[in-house]
Scaffold this motif. Structure first.
Motif, PDB file in Angstrom:
ATOM      1  N   THR A 199       0.805  -1.220   0.000  1.00  0.00           N
ATOM      2  CA  THR A 199       0.000   0.000   0.000  1.00  0.00           C
ATOM      3  C   THR A 199       0.842   1.276   0.000  1.00  0.00           C
ATOM      4  OG1 THR A 199      -1.921  -1.049   1.033  1.00  0.00           O
ATOM      5  CG2 THR A 199      -1.707   1.323   1.310  1.00  0.00           C
ATOM      6  N   PRO A 200       1.886   1.427   0.831  1.00  0.00           N
ATOM      7  CA  PRO A 200       2.699   2.651   0.763  1.00  0.00           C
ATOM      8  C   PRO A 200       3.323   2.873  -0.610  1.00  0.00           C
ATOM      9  CG  PRO A 200       3.183   1.424   2.758  1.00  0.00           C
ATOM     10  CD  PRO A 200       2.356   0.528   1.912  1.00  0.00           C
ATOM     11  N   SER A 201       3.825   1.800  -1.228  1.00  0.00           N
ATOM     12  CA  SER A 201       4.431   1.920  -2.547  1.00  0.00           C
ATOM     13  C   SER A 201       3.402   2.327  -3.593  1.00  0.00           C
ATOM     14  CB  SER A 201       5.075   0.581  -2.936  1.00  0.00           C
ATOM     15  OG  SER A 201       5.593   0.628  -4.247  1.00  0.00           O
ATOM     16  N   ALA A 202       2.220   1.698  -3.547  1.00  0.00           N
ATOM     17  CA  ALA A 202       1.173   2.018  -4.525  1.00  0.00           C
ATOM     18  C   ALA A 202       0.689   3.456  -4.372  1.00  0.00           C
ATOM     19  CB  ALA A 202       0.010   1.041  -4.357  1.00  0.00           C
ATOM     20  N   CYS A 203       0.507   3.896  -3.146  1.00  0.00           N
ATOM     21  CA  CYS A 203       0.057   5.271  -2.911  1.00  0.00           C
ATOM     22  C   CYS A 203       1.109   6.287  -3.347  1.00  0.00           C
ATOM     23  CB  CYS A 203      -0.291   5.461  -1.437  1.00  0.00           C
ATOM     24  SG  CYS A 203      -1.761   4.529  -0.928  1.00  0.00           S
ATOM     25  N   THR A 204       2.372   5.943  -3.175  1.00  0.00           N
ATOM     26  CA  THR A 204       3.450   6.824  -3.639  1.00  0.00           C
ATOM     27  C   THR A 204       3.390   7.014  -5.142  1.00  0.00           C
ATOM     28  OG1 THR A 204       4.879   6.091  -1.835  1.00  0.00           O
ATOM     29  CG2 THR A 204       5.943   7.166  -3.688  1.00  0.00           C
ATOM     30  N   LEU A 205       3.156   5.925  -5.884  1.00  0.00           N
ATOM     31  CA  LEU A 205       3.042   6.012  -7.339  1.00  0.00           C
ATOM     32  C   LEU A 205       1.878   6.899  -7.754  1.00  0.00           C
ATOM     33  CD1 LEU A 205       3.770   2.386  -8.611  1.00  0.00           C
ATOM     34  CD2 LEU A 205       5.212   4.406  -8.853  1.00  0.00           C
ATOM     35  N   VAL A 206       0.756   6.776  -7.069  1.00  0.00           N
ATOM     36  CA  VAL A 206      -0.410   7.590  -7.406  1.00  0.00           C
ATOM     37  C   VAL A 206      -0.121   9.071  -7.161  1.00  0.00           C
ATOM     38  CG1 VAL A 206      -2.819   8.080  -6.821  1.00  0.00           C
ATOM     39  CG2 VAL A 206      -2.015   5.719  -6.935  1.00  0.00           C
ATOM     40  N   ILE A 207       0.488   9.387  -6.032  1.00  0.00           N
ATOM     41  CA  ILE A 207       0.806  10.783  -5.706  1.00  0.00           C
ATOM     42  C   ILE A 207       1.784  11.364  -6.720  1.00  0.00           C
ATOM     43  CG2 ILE A 207       1.907  12.295  -4.010  1.00  0.00           C
ATOM     44  CD1 ILE A 207       0.816  10.431  -1.834  1.00  0.00           C
ATOM     45  N   LEU A 208       2.828  10.608  -7.050  1.00  0.00           N
ATOM     46  CA  LEU A 208       3.826  11.093  -8.000  1.00  0.00           C
ATOM     47  C   LEU A 208       3.242  11.264  -9.395  1.00  0.00           C
ATOM     48  CD1 LEU A 208       6.972   9.009  -6.950  1.00  0.00           C
ATOM     49  CD2 LEU A 208       6.556  11.449  -6.580  1.00  0.00           C
ATOM     50  N   HIS A 209       2.260  10.433  -9.748  1.00  0.00           N
ATOM     51  CA  HIS A 209       1.643  10.566 -11.068  1.00  0.00           C
ATOM     52  C   HIS A 209       0.868  11.873 -11.183  1.00  0.00           C
ATOM     53  CE1 HIS A 209      -0.647   9.821 -14.680  1.00  0.00           C
ATOM     54  NE2 HIS A 209      -1.764   9.966 -13.993  1.00  0.00           N
ATOM     55  N   PHE A 210       0.113  12.221 -10.138  1.00  0.00           N
ATOM     56  CA  PHE A 210      -0.730  13.405 -10.208  1.00  0.00           C
ATOM     57  C   PHE A 210       0.007  14.688  -9.806  1.00  0.00           C
ATOM     58  CE2 PHE A 210      -3.996  10.073  -9.918  1.00  0.00           C
ATOM     59  CZ  PHE A 210      -4.801  10.443 -10.985  1.00  0.00           C
ATOM     60  N   ASP A 211       1.055  14.572  -9.007  1.00  0.00           N
ATOM     61  CA  ASP A 211       1.777  15.779  -8.581  1.00  0.00           C
ATOM     62  C   ASP A 211       3.223  15.427  -8.240  1.00  0.00           C
ATOM     63  OD1 ASP A 211       2.586  18.230  -7.714  1.00  0.00           O
ATOM     64  OD2 ASP A 211       1.187  18.386  -6.036  1.00  0.00           O
ATOM     65  N   ARG A 212       4.102  15.574  -9.227  1.00  0.00           N
ATOM     66  CA  ARG A 212       5.521  15.269  -8.993  1.00  0.00           C
ATOM     67  C   ARG A 212       6.202  16.320  -8.125  1.00  0.00           C
ATOM     68  NH1 ARG A 212       7.900  11.186 -11.313  1.00  0.00           N
ATOM     69  NH2 ARG A 212       6.836  10.045 -12.983  1.00  0.00           N
ATOM     70  N   THR A 213       5.566  17.460  -7.934  1.00  0.00           N
ATOM     71  CA  THR A 213       6.145  18.512  -7.080  1.00  0.00           C
ATOM     72  C   THR A 213       5.616  18.431  -5.651  1.00  0.00           C
ATOM     73  OG1 THR A 213       4.406  20.086  -7.699  1.00  0.00           O
ATOM     74  CG2 THR A 213       6.387  20.027  -9.083  1.00  0.00           C
ATOM     75  N   TRP A 214       4.936  17.341  -5.342  1.00  0.00           N
ATOM     76  CA  TRP A 214       4.380  17.172  -3.986  1.00  0.00           C
ATOM     77  C   TRP A 214       5.460  17.362  -2.935  1.00  0.00           C
ATOM     78  CZ3 TRP A 214      -0.436  16.232  -1.851  1.00  0.00           C
ATOM     79  CH2 TRP A 214      -0.449  15.751  -0.538  1.00  0.00           C
ATOM     80  N   SER A 215       5.137  18.136  -1.914  1.00  0.00           N
ATOM     81  CA  SER A 215       6.097  18.404  -0.849  1.00  0.00           C
ATOM     82  C   SER A 215       6.021  17.294   0.196  1.00  0.00           C
ATOM     83  CB  SER A 215       5.796  19.765  -0.205  1.00  0.00           C
ATOM     84  OG  SER A 215       6.709  20.029   0.843  1.00  0.00           O
ATOM     85  N   TRP A 216       6.983  16.386   0.138  1.00  0.00           N
ATOM     86  CA  TRP A 216       7.003  15.253   1.065  1.00  0.00           C
ATOM     87  C   TRP A 216       7.632  15.672   2.403  1.00  0.00           C
ATOM     88  CZ3 TRP A 216       4.995  10.487  -0.275  1.00  0.00           C
ATOM     89  CH2 TRP A 216       4.697  10.301  -1.631  1.00  0.00           C
ATOM     90  N   PRO A 217       7.040  15.244   3.518  1.00  0.00           N
ATOM     91  CA  PRO A 217       7.654  15.568   4.818  1.00  0.00           C
ATOM     92  C   PRO A 217       8.901  14.726   5.087  1.00  0.00           C
ATOM     93  CG  PRO A 217       5.702  14.217   5.113  1.00  0.00           C
ATOM     94  CD  PRO A 217       5.768  14.546   3.655  1.00  0.00           C
ATOM     95  N   PHE A 218       9.145  13.735   4.209  1.00  0.00           N
ATOM     96  CA  PHE A 218      10.313  12.860   4.330  1.00  0.00           C
ATOM     97  C   PHE A 218      10.634  12.359   2.934  1.00  0.00           C
ATOM     98  CE2 PHE A 218       6.375  10.668   5.384  1.00  0.00           C
ATOM     99  CZ  PHE A 218       6.320   9.714   4.385  1.00  0.00           C
ATOM    100  N   ASP A 219      11.723  11.652   2.796  1.00  0.00           N
ATOM    101  CA  ASP A 219      12.101  11.104   1.499  1.00  0.00           C
ATOM    102  C   ASP A 219      11.127   9.985   1.122  1.00  0.00           C
ATOM    103  OD1 ASP A 219      13.259  10.166  -0.775  1.00  0.00           O
ATOM    104  OD2 ASP A 219      15.237   9.787   0.085  1.00  0.00           O
ATOM    105  N   HIS A 220      10.399  10.163  -0.002  1.00  0.00           N
ATOM    106  CA  HIS A 220       9.381   9.186  -0.385  1.00  0.00           C
ATOM    107  C   HIS A 220       9.980   7.823  -0.753  1.00  0.00           C
ATOM    108  CE1 HIS A 220      10.634  10.691  -4.378  1.00  0.00           C
ATOM    109  NE2 HIS A 220      10.305   9.490  -4.801  1.00  0.00           N
TER     110      HIS A 220
END
Length: 321
Positions: free
Chosen positions: A59-80
């Motif tokens: 689930t964490p890996s899949a959600c990361t892919l979805v976030i990166l697909h829709f917003d590659r400039t997403w401000s992560w609070p940690f290294d994704h």
């Protein structure tokens, strides 16, 4: 094509994962409530547990892919990379355990149906538990090369003398190649061949049982001893149908992965970093991931439809809630 595939399939991943997590927790609760008394129930419970572990870890890996697909400039609070890479291979190790259990389920039921006198008492509950443990150890052992790739390391800023963690990759290319040859090449073809063979034998037995039932209906007084001896009880038929469907879901869901893993095994350049194959690789890898989520989520429908004990316990739990 790759971007179109990602755009179409990625949004469905969270919904499938949520459904899969809930359905497998229901499966585990129902099987435990019903009582684990035979080898089939033991394997189905083990399959639900391994599927649940797979979905939790992926689930964490899949959600990361979805976030990166829709917003590659997403401000992560940690290294994704922590939530993408670290749980990825442990997740697919659990998926391998599910695959081995599915194969064992098909083989055991196939043996018990094809040669009931020899195998009916061989696959006891205790022996089945030991088989599941051995399969778990085997799956982890086969994935050791890729399980050792990613690890947490620290780098120190020379100006502030502050150490920060990051995801380090060790021998990634060599270990990935070993994994491609062993797990994505030899093992997957062995599993696939066995599963197709089991589905073929069990489907033949179902067709044979249907013909015998029609013969009995047509002439109740003239049933030959051979036909009567070849009859399967209604419970056996339901179990066989459930096993055939579980195995068929596995076969269909593994097909995209089989295509791209075989290509990758034959051609090491078939990767996401090669511009020549980037779109094709992305299409099949994305499709195979979605199919793996579906494979770990859909068994609840099979159990509910073909297992009367499961259905009654499920409904009783529902009424209790």
């Amino acid at each position: 094509m790759y971007k179109w595939t990602i755009g179409l399939l990625s949004p469905s991943a969270p919904a499938i994962l949520v459904f899969g997590l809930i359905s497998n927790m229901i499966n585990i609760a129902v099987f435990l409530k019903a009582g684990v008394k035979d080898n089939v129930t033991t394997l189905l419970l083990s399959l639900a547990v391994s599927d649940l572990v797979f979905l939790i870890l992926i689930t964490p890996s899949a959600c990361t892919l979805v976030i990166l697909h829709f917003d590659r400039t997403w401000s992560w609070p940690f290294d994704h990379k922590f939530i993408y890479f670290l749980p990825y291979w442990p997740a697919f190790t659990a998926y391998d355990i599910s695959a081995f259990i599915s194969v064992s389920l098909g083989v055991m039921r196939c043996a018990c149906v094809a040669m009931p006198l020899k195998f009916k008492l061989v696959f006891t509950k205790a022996r089945t538990v030991r088989i599941v443990l051995v399969l778990g150890i085997l799956a982890v052992s086969l994935r050791v090369p890729v399980l050792t790739i990613f690890r947490i390391a620290f780098k120190t800023d020379p100006l502030t003398n502050v150490s920060t963690p990051y995801v380090a990759a060790v021998n990634r290319q060599a270990m990935s190649r070993i994994n491609d040859v062993m797990n994505r090449g030899v093992i997957i073809w062995i599993n696939y061949t066995i599963m197709i063979s089991c589905v073929g034998v069990l489907s033949f037995k179902l067709a044979q049982a249907s013909r015998i039932r029609q013969s009995i209906t047509a002439d109740c007084d003239q049933v030959s001893e051979k036909a009567a001896g070849g009859r399967l009880s209604p419970k056996d038929l339901q179990v066989i149908k459930a096993v055939v469907l579980v195995c068929s879901i596995f076969i269909l869901s593994q097909l995209p992965f089989l295509v791209y893993s075989t290509n990758r095994f034959a051609n090491p350049e078939f990767t996401s970093t090669n511009k020549k194959f980037q779109d094709l690789f992305g299409f099949f890898s994305t499709l195979s991931r979605i199919c793996s989520y579906l494979n770990a989520s859909l068994n609840i429908f099979v159990y509910y439809h073909y297992n009367s004990k499961y259905r009654s316990v499920f409904l009783s739990l529902l009424r209790l809630k």
